[in-house]
Design an enzyme around this catalytic site. Structure first.
Site, PDB file in Angstrom:
ATOM      1  N   GLU A 334     -27.589  59.994  -8.321  1.00 24.94           N
ATOM      2  CA  GLU A 334     -27.489  58.498  -7.724  1.00 24.94           C
ATOM      3  C   GLU A 334     -27.816  57.761  -9.494  1.00 24.94           C
ATOM      4  O   GLU A 334     -27.517  56.659  -9.427  1.00 24.94           O
ATOM      5  CB  GLU A 334     -28.672  58.152  -6.664  1.00 24.94           C
ATOM      6  CG  GLU A 334     -28.454  58.786  -5.828  1.00 24.94           C
ATOM      7  CD  GLU A 334     -28.916  59.781  -5.609  1.00 24.94           C
ATOM      8  OE1 GLU A 334     -29.647  60.483  -6.613  1.00 24.94           O
ATOM      9  OE2 GLU A 334     -29.205  60.015  -4.540  1.00 24.94           O
ATOM     10  N   LYS A 446     -35.141  72.903  -5.365  1.00 29.79           N
ATOM     11  CA  LYS A 446     -33.654  72.674  -6.280  1.00 29.79           C
ATOM     12  C   LYS A 446     -34.467  74.080  -7.469  1.00 29.79           C
ATOM     13  O   LYS A 446     -35.304  74.075  -8.061  1.00 29.79           O
ATOM     14  CB  LYS A 446     -34.619  71.858  -7.070  1.00 29.79           C
ATOM     15  CG  LYS A 446     -32.949  71.300  -8.020  1.00 29.79           C
ATOM     16  CD  LYS A 446     -33.194  70.077  -8.708  1.00 29.79           C
ATOM     17  CE  LYS A 446     -32.081  69.557  -9.040  1.00 29.79           C
ATOM     18  NZ  LYS A 446     -32.043  68.301  -9.923  1.00 29.79           N
TER      19      LYS A 446
HETATM   20  P1  AMP Z   1     -29.623  65.517  -9.184  1.00 29.62           P
HETATM   21  O1  AMP Z   1     -29.307  64.288  -8.252  1.00 29.62           O
HETATM   22  O2  AMP Z   1     -29.219  66.684  -8.360  1.00 29.62           O
HETATM   23  O3  AMP Z   1     -29.516  66.067 -10.476  1.00 29.62           O
HETATM   24  O4  AMP Z   1     -31.264  65.944  -8.398  1.00 29.62           O
HETATM   25  C1  AMP Z   1     -32.004  64.668  -9.043  1.00 29.62           C
HETATM   26  C2  AMP Z   1     -33.449  64.969  -9.135  1.00 29.62           C
HETATM   27  O5  AMP Z   1     -33.403  66.219  -9.680  1.00 29.62           O
HETATM   28  C3  AMP Z   1     -34.528  64.452  -9.280  1.00 29.62           C
HETATM   29  O6  AMP Z   1     -35.376  62.713  -8.334  1.00 29.62           O
HETATM   30  C4  AMP Z   1     -35.846  65.380  -9.386  1.00 29.62           C
HETATM   31  O7  AMP Z   1     -36.323  65.438  -8.429  1.00 29.62           O
HETATM   32  C5  AMP Z   1     -35.072  66.522  -9.879  1.00 29.62           C
HETATM   33  N1  AMP Z   1     -35.246  66.246 -11.577  1.00 29.62           N
HETATM   34  C6  AMP Z   1     -33.774  66.041 -12.177  1.00 29.62           C
HETATM   35  N2  AMP Z   1     -34.636  65.962 -13.611  1.00 29.62           N
HETATM   36  C7  AMP Z   1     -36.226  66.173 -13.903  1.00 29.62           C
HETATM   37  C8  AMP Z   1     -37.316  66.294 -14.158  1.00 29.62           C
HETATM   38  N3  AMP Z   1     -37.098  66.682 -15.600  1.00 29.62           N
HETATM   39  N4  AMP Z   1     -38.282  67.124 -14.087  1.00 29.62           N
HETATM   40  C9  AMP Z   1     -38.234  67.101 -12.790  1.00 29.62           C
HETATM   41  N5  AMP Z   1     -37.303  67.143 -11.708  1.00 29.62           N
HETATM   42  C10 AMP Z   1     -35.740  66.558 -12.031  1.00 29.62           C
END
Ligand code: AMP
Length: 547
Positions: A334, A446
């Site tokens: 997003e 994740k």
């Molecule tokens: P996506 O939209 O699939 O890229 O996922 C986004 C989500 O991934 C975020 O809201 C977090 O929950 C997780 N996320 C992404 N980068 C990190 C990071 N460096 N550390 C912890 N969680 C992360």
């Protein structure tokens, strides 16, 4: 017309993606783009080639009847053809819809039909994933294959071949994207429940995101860099790197499907990669590989890591043992997706190495153009004191304001009335702005950079006649960072065996969704309002061991 302010007297220069490629073609036409091939060699060409072929692609799409605003999908690894699609599709005012090759068939069918994709460009190595669903895709008129070996036969209907199409048109093409507010890209992201949600990027938002991540204080890329995006082009626009690298004219190395640690290590050494970007699972594998078989990493300046939290121990391992700098970033589909980057400042010079790694393990500082805030349960903003923990909300020039083709009311929970996006992450922010994620409110797991919905697994498990209740939570995993654990109560006096549940889930979900571990219990803890208390469960299984 009289206004109550003095308007600036500057040109209306549309911030459109074609400007990025035009710039690269003028300044960096001889810089290189490499793609790894199956025999370990590299296809190579220049930005001038990328430019010419993207223009040809514009002509191809026009001939196929693609109009402004049409969705045109891609189903591919990271490679030069995918890069051409990143420019050619938006360049002819259509929308480049990157399909995630790791989704289940049902999710892919839903997404393609929901987006009403007119054409899908398919990397032939992935045919087996798309052939079985082709007859369920209601709007797709053509499948266009690339990387197809000669004589390949396919069950796909209405197949065309990419190279044939390109060779039948000229390079004379006027870009059609003349308005920066036009949509240019579409990416679906998993929801906690229900169907995936589409995020529709505009030329302007993607252009500004490209500027944002190209600030030296952000990813720190220069035109002298050789950049390897391991993060897939089908996931969150490969973190915007295809556009960022083109704007700067870096050399690019695309790993295609050659993502095994040994292959990545060889590529980094051979191609003298200076910056590589990917999820922690990839870097964990690379670290193990490099420990067992060292390579010359003298050119590797930094590893950009995001998508999941980079464990502090792995940052330390890379920086201490291998002398490779780690740059931890956080973002979301997003958010185009980059929101924060963890960089040290001069005031940290006096810290011990350990103190520095502590800071690098946080998700870092907001990129200019994006703002963060943390909120308590009552919707009151919490202080940046490093202790207060609240729901993380964001707003900014490259943050979605609603989901594509969804009734905004359905997703009212995702956006606040005062114009912020609710991330579903829980965080603290230090007085000097370092954001640290401590938890997640969204019921998702994740694993290796891809989402798994615990709620959907729970619903499926509860559909088994011998299951009384089920909960699914994330447990830590060395390789994938998180894996699902299924916690199950069976109906009274019935013995339930794991294989029965495994069989049920295997029919419904992609392989990466299937839990390896099951805990059969007598009771599942509940909150005061009778919901499954996942906090208690996460605490109980925090080491990943079954108790
Ligand atoms: P996506 O939209 O699939 O890229 O996922 C986004 C989500 O991934 C975020 O809201 C977090 O929950 C997780 N996320 C992404 N980068 C990190 C990071 N460096 N550390 C912890 N969680 C992360």
């Amino acid at each position: 017309m009289k206004t109550d302010f003095l308007p600036g007297l500057m040109m209306d220069y549309p911030l459109t993606i074609d400007r990025i490629l035009e710039h690269a073609n003028k300044l960096y036409s001889d810089k290189k783009i490499f793609t790894k091939l199956a025999d370990g060699s590299f296809h190579q060409y220049t930005y001038a080639d990328l430019y010419k072929r993207s223009k040809r692609l514009g002509n191809v799409l026009q001939k196929l009847g693609i109009e402004s605003g049409d969705r045109v999908a891609t189903f591919s690894w990271n490679n030069y053809q995918h890069l051409e699609l990143y420019f050619g599709i938006p360049g002819c005012a259509a929308i480049c819809h990157t399909l995630n090759i790791r989704l289940s068939s049902d999710q892919l069918i839903y997404i393609i039909n929901h987006a009403e994709d007119k054409v899908i460009f398919v990397d032939a190595s992935l045919l087996a994933l798309i052939e079985p669903i082709a007859d369920k895709l209601r709007t797709v008129r053509n499948f266009i294959l690339f990387n197809a070996p000669p004589g390949l036969s396919t069950k796909l209907p209405n197949v065309l071949h990419y190279e044939d199409l390109l060779s039948n048109v000229t390079e004379n093409f006027e870009w059609k994207c003349n308005n920066e507010s036009m949509a240019m890209g579409l990416c679906y992201t998993s929801g906690t429940t229900g169907n995936p949600k589409g995020v529709l990027y505009s030329h302007r938002s993607m252009f500004l995101h490209t500027y944002g991540i190209n600030l030296t204080n952000c990813l720190g890329l220069f035109s002298t860099d050789v950049v390897m995006p391991v993060v897939p082009q089908f996931h969150a626009q490969a973190w915007g790197l295809p556009y960022a690298c083109t704007m700067l004219g870096t050399d690019i190395v695309m790993p295609a499907m050659h993502l095994a640690p040994a292959s990545l290590a060889d590529t980094i050494e051979k191609m003298e990669v200076t910056v590589a970007a990917g999820v922690p699972t990839i870097w964990n594998g690379l670290y193990q590989e490099l420990k067992s078989m060292p390579r010359n990493l003298s050119k590797l300046k930094s590893l950009v890591v995001g998508g999941s939290a980079m464990p502090r121990a792995l940052i330390e391992a890379f920086e201490k043992d291998l002398k490779v700098t780690v740059l931890h970033a956080w973002g979301m589909t997003e958010m185009s997706p980059v929101g924060t980057v963890s960089r040290l400042q001069s005031k940290h010079d006096s810290l011990s190495d350990s103190g520095k790694w502590e800071i690098k393990a946080t998700q870092g500082l907001q990129v200019p153009g994006v703002e963060l805030r943390i909120m308590d349960d009552a919707g009151v903003e919490m202080p940046w004191d490093g202790n207060s923990v609240g729901e993380l909300q964001v707003r900014g020039a490259w943050v979605a304001k609603e989901y594509y083709r969804q009734d905004p009311d359905t997703f009212r929970d995702s956006f606040t009335v005062d114009g912020w996006f609710r991330t579903g992450d829980v965080a603290s922010i230090s007085p000097d702005g370092y954001m640290k994620i401590t938890d997640r409110t969204k019921d998702l797991i994740k694993s290796g950079g891809e989402w798994i919905s615990s709620v959907e697994l729970e619903n499926a498990l509860m559909g088994h006649p011998k299951v009384r209740e089920a909960a699914v939570i994330a447990i830590p995993d060395e390789k994938w960072l998180e894996r699902p654990l299924a916690i199950v109560i069976s109906v009274v006096d019935v013995s339930l065996i794991q294989s029965e549940l495994e069989e049920l889930l295997a029919k419904k979900f992609a392989k990466i969704w299937l839990p390896e571990k099951y805990a059969f219990v007598k009771e599942i803890p509940k909150t005061s309002v009778g919901k499954i208390d996942k906090k208690v469960l996460r605490q109980r299984y925090k080491d990943g061991t079954l108790v």
